[in-house]
Design an enzyme around this catalytic site. Structure first.
Site, short mmCIF file in Angstrom:
data_model
loop_
_atom_site.label_atom_id
_atom_site.label_comp_id
_atom_site.label_asym_id
_atom_site.label_seq_id
_atom_site.Cartn_x
_atom_site.Cartn_y
_atom_site.Cartn_z
N CYS A 1 7.01 -39.58 -9.75
CA CYS A 1 5.61 -40.00 -9.88
C CYS A 1 4.84 -39.89 -8.57
CB CYS A 1 5.52 -41.43 -10.41
SG CYS A 1 6.28 -42.67 -9.33
N SER B 1 12.21 -43.75 -11.45
CA SER B 1 11.08 -42.89 -11.16
C SER B 1 11.05 -42.69 -9.65
CB SER B 1 9.76 -43.51 -11.64
OG SER B 1 8.68 -42.66 -11.34
N GLY C 1 -8.04 -7.20 4.46
CA GLY C 1 -8.91 -7.38 5.62
C GLY C 1 -8.29 -8.11 6.79
N ASN D 1 6.23 -40.14 -2.44
CA ASN D 1 5.33 -40.36 -1.30
C ASN D 1 6.01 -41.27 -0.28
OD1 ASN D 1 3.49 -38.85 -2.72
ND2 ASN D 1 2.29 -40.60 -3.40
N ARG E 1 -3.35 -1.62 -6.30
CA ARG E 1 -2.53 -2.83 -6.18
C ARG E 1 -2.91 -3.76 -7.32
NH1 ARG E 1 -5.55 -4.76 -0.63
NH2 ARG E 1 -7.62 -5.10 -1.51
N MET F 1 -5.50 -7.28 8.62
CA MET F 1 -4.92 -6.44 9.67
C MET F 1 -5.80 -5.21 9.88
SD MET F 1 -0.91 -7.00 8.77
CE MET F 1 -1.20 -6.72 7.03
N LYS G 1 0.83 -1.20 0.00
CA LYS G 1 0.00 0.00 0.00
C LYS G 1 0.87 1.26 0.00
CE LYS G 1 -3.80 -0.26 2.17
NZ LYS G 1 -4.78 -0.47 3.25
N ARG H 1 -3.41 2.95 8.54
CA ARG H 1 -3.71 1.69 7.84
C ARG H 1 -2.48 0.80 7.77
NH1 ARG H 1 -8.28 2.39 4.09
NH2 ARG H 1 -8.99 4.54 4.08
N ARG I 1 -0.81 -47.90 -11.69
CA ARG I 1 -0.73 -48.81 -10.55
C ARG I 1 -1.59 -50.04 -10.78
NH1 ARG I 1 -1.35 -43.18 -7.51
NH2 ARG I 1 -2.77 -43.04 -9.27
N HIS J 1 -15.89 -8.58 1.83
CA HIS J 1 -14.86 -9.48 2.35
C HIS J 1 -15.04 -10.89 1.83
CE1 HIS J 1 -13.32 -12.37 5.36
NE2 HIS J 1 -12.27 -11.58 5.33
N TYR K 1 10.96 -35.82 -16.74
CA TYR K 1 9.52 -35.58 -16.67
C TYR K 1 9.05 -35.57 -15.23
CZ TYR K 1 8.91 -40.61 -15.76
OH TYR K 1 8.96 -41.86 -15.22
#
Length: 886
Positions: free
Chosen positions: A838, A770, A103, A774, A338, A105, A25, A94, A560, A454, A858
């Site tokens: 993957c 690969s 909104g 996970n 902004r 602060m 701002k 402000r 899979r 808001h 990839y």
């Protein structure tokens, strides 16, 4: 100013490049001042001062005196003085962080008023009603934000006064009414806060600045930063600006406008304004505002000036602008600009059209889209060809459709969401304190407020549907119901909302899948021209494969096989295979499974004709295919006490003992992956036979299947050697029998730390790696994902032990280091080693950039995240993933 550190800058001392120091701002107020736009003068206190205050609880040395210097300059410039009873200066205080947090602060308006300066304001304006209205607003806002006297106490008194006077709107109250309310508000402060309302304006200013600094650490601001991955270390600047008033009669107004439509991206002026109001009235939804078209009719000269300012700012910043303005007695003032938040569809359209207009080039356009935004376009929507039972219509504040149970309370929304229920948050209006409820909900419906309220702004930023200002909907918070024309909808009832049309539908409407629009195609086309890393998909069915290819997938990085084992007609055969007591019984089950898998593979190869398909052999723990031990015990007990069921009992008992024999203490590190293929004869051979038979069938039909067979959970070279030998033997047997040439490769998943550490050995046999991130994350961090995310991981994130969820974004320092080691070691041995990822990280923009930087060929992700990964891969080339417009 202390030493060499300057903490305060007048607006004409800064510019837009000083965003980190002056906040978004403050830097933009400075830039607008430099551009010659009508900006009320003022000064900005830097983010460095805020960070010092946050760390120590006090101002840095010299800040108080530096504020005095700049305040005196401002007073001298305007010929007014803070607190002067003859010619008072009033200011707003402000917040303004480097990254927009709308909104989140605090803001204080009309600061400088007390009983003495009030008389000066009356003399300045000649409007007693306006002056008392400004005073009561100041007391109410200051008390809520600075003195922590709840706003609701004042609202109750205001409501009581309107009821007493028989009016519905604030603007209908008289000067006498406001004068009485000012005294009542002071009494509330004394009663609830324990001391008189502070009357010294310099003290007011100091307290307000401290309150804004403190608001950087309030719960809603911290939650917002966590949601949008904004650093806690940025701090907020504080802007002290001369007040201008939009509530000085019918030639005054306040509003919010956008240089383009933030919902659609259309090149038209968009926004809302209110005659005779202050800015808080627009964004808070206290009154339902009017459109910009109406402003052009009611205030044509001011509108023309505003339109010119919008055009100037958009061309200067080369981006769509979100602006706040006030009109004081016919004179326009710009209070903020902004880069505007926008929906995904709007972001795409704006980027494409700005390229066409010559404002930006293609590379800049690619950085204007946040990859995560594309999820908004790839979610269900209402079928426009169908008729629905619409019970109420509001303002279409944020597009997209959602179905869920009605909830009226944000805490309830959060609780129900955590329990797996989909909810629609229904409110009179939302406030920043409702953020957790909005995050938890599928969408938001409010009965009040406009398209810049808001709820609308926050929902648009999150990509959630929102309908605002559905004023025909009467909400009863006590009874947890809303009523529309006699129809009562209760908490827990299911509704559908369509944020694109503003329609609210009773019940669950059928939603349809989205399609890639022309602007997305253009952006992704530009991304494909730039990126060097391929994007594949994780797909286990022909339907998923087809959808992914439509989204631009360049093959399958993970198919899979276990998902093919779970059909109703297959699970009994899989169980027979696992529990077989002889090789003959096992082979019989495998023979029955093979043709079923073959048809699945044919469909997948057909959908990906001409593109590579990486098929992972059976990976999960075998217990996942078996009945639950506890369920079997219950069934045995029931049969045991049922007359005439002895034979069934004995059969169930036999099954129970077999299942218990397969039980493992830690199945995720037990009999799974390549261990199954090595330990149970025929399992690997059957899968490879199905794969190659399917490929041969399609080759005979003139198609071009590209086969890549992946061995999971390899930790030792000899494991891969044993499985590879079995794979090659089974594949060559099929190829020989079918007299067809089918090239194929054999590789492995790198999902164990040992595999990464011994990658040089493994690469002597693997034709591709690969990274299964996970499991690699679980085994490297020692985290069980299901347990971690449900128990300690949220605590770790809140305490800053971890900066982010490592199952969503790669742990670059740990897991990432292992990946780099494995990639380098593997390619040292086999220069043409193909490398991919993957895990679910393949669809995370930050992780995609990391994969690009370490030289992967990839990434592979779920079908709906393929467009996201294509864009992120292009942004990685530009080095802009983390800088994409928020």
């Amino acid at each position: 100013m202390s030493g060499s550190t300057k903490y305060v800058y007048d607006f004409d001392e800064g510019n837009a490049k000083m965003k980190n120091l002056l906040g978004g701002k403050g830097s933009n107020l400075a830039e607008m001042t430099n551009l010659g736009l009508p900006v009320p003068p003022g000064f900005t206190i830097t983010t460095e001062a805020c960070n010092y205050f946050t760390d120590t609880g006090r101002y840095p040395e010299g800040l108080h005196e530096e504020i005095d210097v700049h305040l005196a300059k401002l007073e001298a410039r305007l010929g007014k003085k803070l607190g002067n009873p003859g010619n008072p200066l009033l200011v707003s205080v402000r917040s303004g962080a480097p990254i927009s947090m709308p909104g989140m602060m605090d803001t204080v308006l009309n600061l400088g008023l007390n009983d003495e300066s009030l008389q000066g304001l009356i003399a300045q304006t000649g409007d007693e009603r306006f002056a008392y209205d400004a005073y009561r607003r100041f007391i109410q806002m200051f008390s809520d934000i600075v003195l922590e006297v709840k706003r609701s106490f004042f609202e109750e008194e205001l409501t009581r006064k309107k009821q007493e006077r028989g009016v519905g709107l604030d603007v209908e109250l008289t000067a006498k009414d406001w004068k009485e309310l000012v005294e009542k508000f002071k009494a509330i402060v004394k009663e609830r806060g324990g001391k008189d309302f502070p009357g010294a304006p310099r003290e007011q200013l100091d307290l307000a600045i401290r309150a804004v600094f403190e608001s950087w650490g309030n719960p809603r601001a911290k939650l917002y930063r966590k949601t949008y991955d904004i650093s806690d270390s940025l701090g907020t600047a504080v802007n002290v600006q001369t007040m201008v008033f939009g509530n000085m009669g019918e030639t005054s107004a306040t509003g919010v406008c956008f240089s383009r439509d933030p919902s659609t991206g259309q090149r038209r002026r968009y926004g809302e304004f209110l005659i005779n109001a202050q800015g808080e009235d627009v964004v808070a939804g206290i009154r339902t505002p009017h459109s910009m078209d109406q402003m052009a009719e009611e205030l044509p000269e001011v509108y023309a000036e505003l339109e010119a300012a919008m055009e100037k700012l958009e061309r200067h910043y080369q981006d769509m602008q979100d602006m706040e303005f006030t009109v004081e007695r016919g004179k326009l003032y710009m209070l903020q600009t902004r880069n505007g938040k926008r929906t995904a569809a709007a972001a795409l359209r704006i980027a494409v059209e700005m390229v066409e207009e010559g404002l930006i080039d293609k590379k800049v356009a690619l950085t204007r889209i946040q990859p995560e935004q594309l999820d908004q376009l790839l979610h269900p929507r209402l079928d426009p060809e169908r008729d629905y039972e619409v019970i109420v219509t509001g303002l279409p504040a944020s597009p997209g459709a959602a179905v869920g149970k009605v909830v009226f309370d944000c805490d309830a929304a959060e609780q129900k969401s955590q329990a797996g229920e989909k909810v629609i948050l229904v409110r009179y209006e939302t406030t920043p304190d409702d953020l957790h409820g909005i995050i938890a909900a599928q969408g938001v419906l409010t009965s009040h407020g406009g398209m810049t309220s808001h709820a609308a702004v926050v929902a648009r930023g999150m990509g959630k549907p929102c309908i605002a200002g559905a004023e025909a909907m009467k909400i009863n918070m006590q009874e947890h119901i809303f009523e529309v024309n006699g129809l009562v909808v209760r908490e827990g009832d299911v509704i559908t909302i369509d944020g694109a049309s503003g329609k609210v539908i009773l019940g669950e409407a059928e939603l349809i899948e989205p399609r890639v629009d022309k602007n997305l195609e253009r952006i992704l086309g530009w991304a494909d021209e730039l990126r060097t890393m391929k994007v594949r998909t994780n797909a286990d069915t022909p339907e998923d494969a087809r959808r992914a290819r439509e989204f631009g997938a360049e093959g399958i990085g993970l198919c899979r096989t276990e998902h093919m084992f779970l059909g109703e007609d297959r699970l009994p055969l899989v169980r027979d295979m696992i529990l077989a007591e002889t090789d003959g019984e096992r082979q019989e089950a495998l023979n029955a499974l093979e043709p079923k898998l073959r048809e699945d593979f044919k469909g997948i190869f057909m959908a990906m004709d001409g593109l590579p398909v990486t098929i992972r052999l059976l990976d999960p723990p075998l217990h996942e295919f078996l009945p639950n031990l506890m369920d079997l015990r219950v069934e045995m007990e029931e049969l045991k006490h049922t007359p005439g069921e002895r034979a069934d009992f004995e059969e169930k008992e036999k099954l129970y003992h077999k299942v218990r024999a397969e039980h493992e203490v830690n199945p995720m590190l037990g009999m799974r992956g390549c261990r199954v293929g090595i330990s149970i004869p025929g399992v690997t051979r059957m899968q490879v036979q199905a794969i190659m038979e399917a490929a041969c069938d399609l080759r005979h039909e003139g198609l071009d299947p590209h086969v890549e067979i992946m061995v999971p959970l390899v930790g030792f070279l000899k494991e891969l050697q044993a499985e590879k030998e079995e794979i090659i033997a089974a594949a060559e047997k099929v190829i020989g029998e079918r007299c067809v040439t089918i090239p194929f490769t054999v590789g492995t998943m790198i999902e164990l730390p040992r595999a990464a550490l011994t990658a040089a050995e493994i690469a002597t046999e693997a034709q591709f790696f690969s990274f299964g991130t996970n499991d690699l994350t679980q085994t490297t961090l020692g985290f069980s994902r299901d347990d971690a995310e449900g128990k300690f991981l949220p605590i770790y994130l809140s305490k800053g032990i971890l900066p982010y969820n490592p199952f969503a974004t790669l742990d670059f320092d740990g897991v990432g280091k292992l990946m780099k080691m494995a990639a380098a070691a593997g390619r040292e041995v086999r220069h043409d080693l193909k490398l991919g990822i993957c895990g679910e990280h393949g669809g995370d923009p930050q992780s995609v950039r990391f994969c690009y930087e370490m030289g992967l060929d990839y990434v592979s992700c779920s079908p709906f995240r393929v467009p996201l990964a294509r864009l992120a891969a292009a942004q990685a080339v530009l080095g802009k993933v983390e800088d994409a417009t928020k």
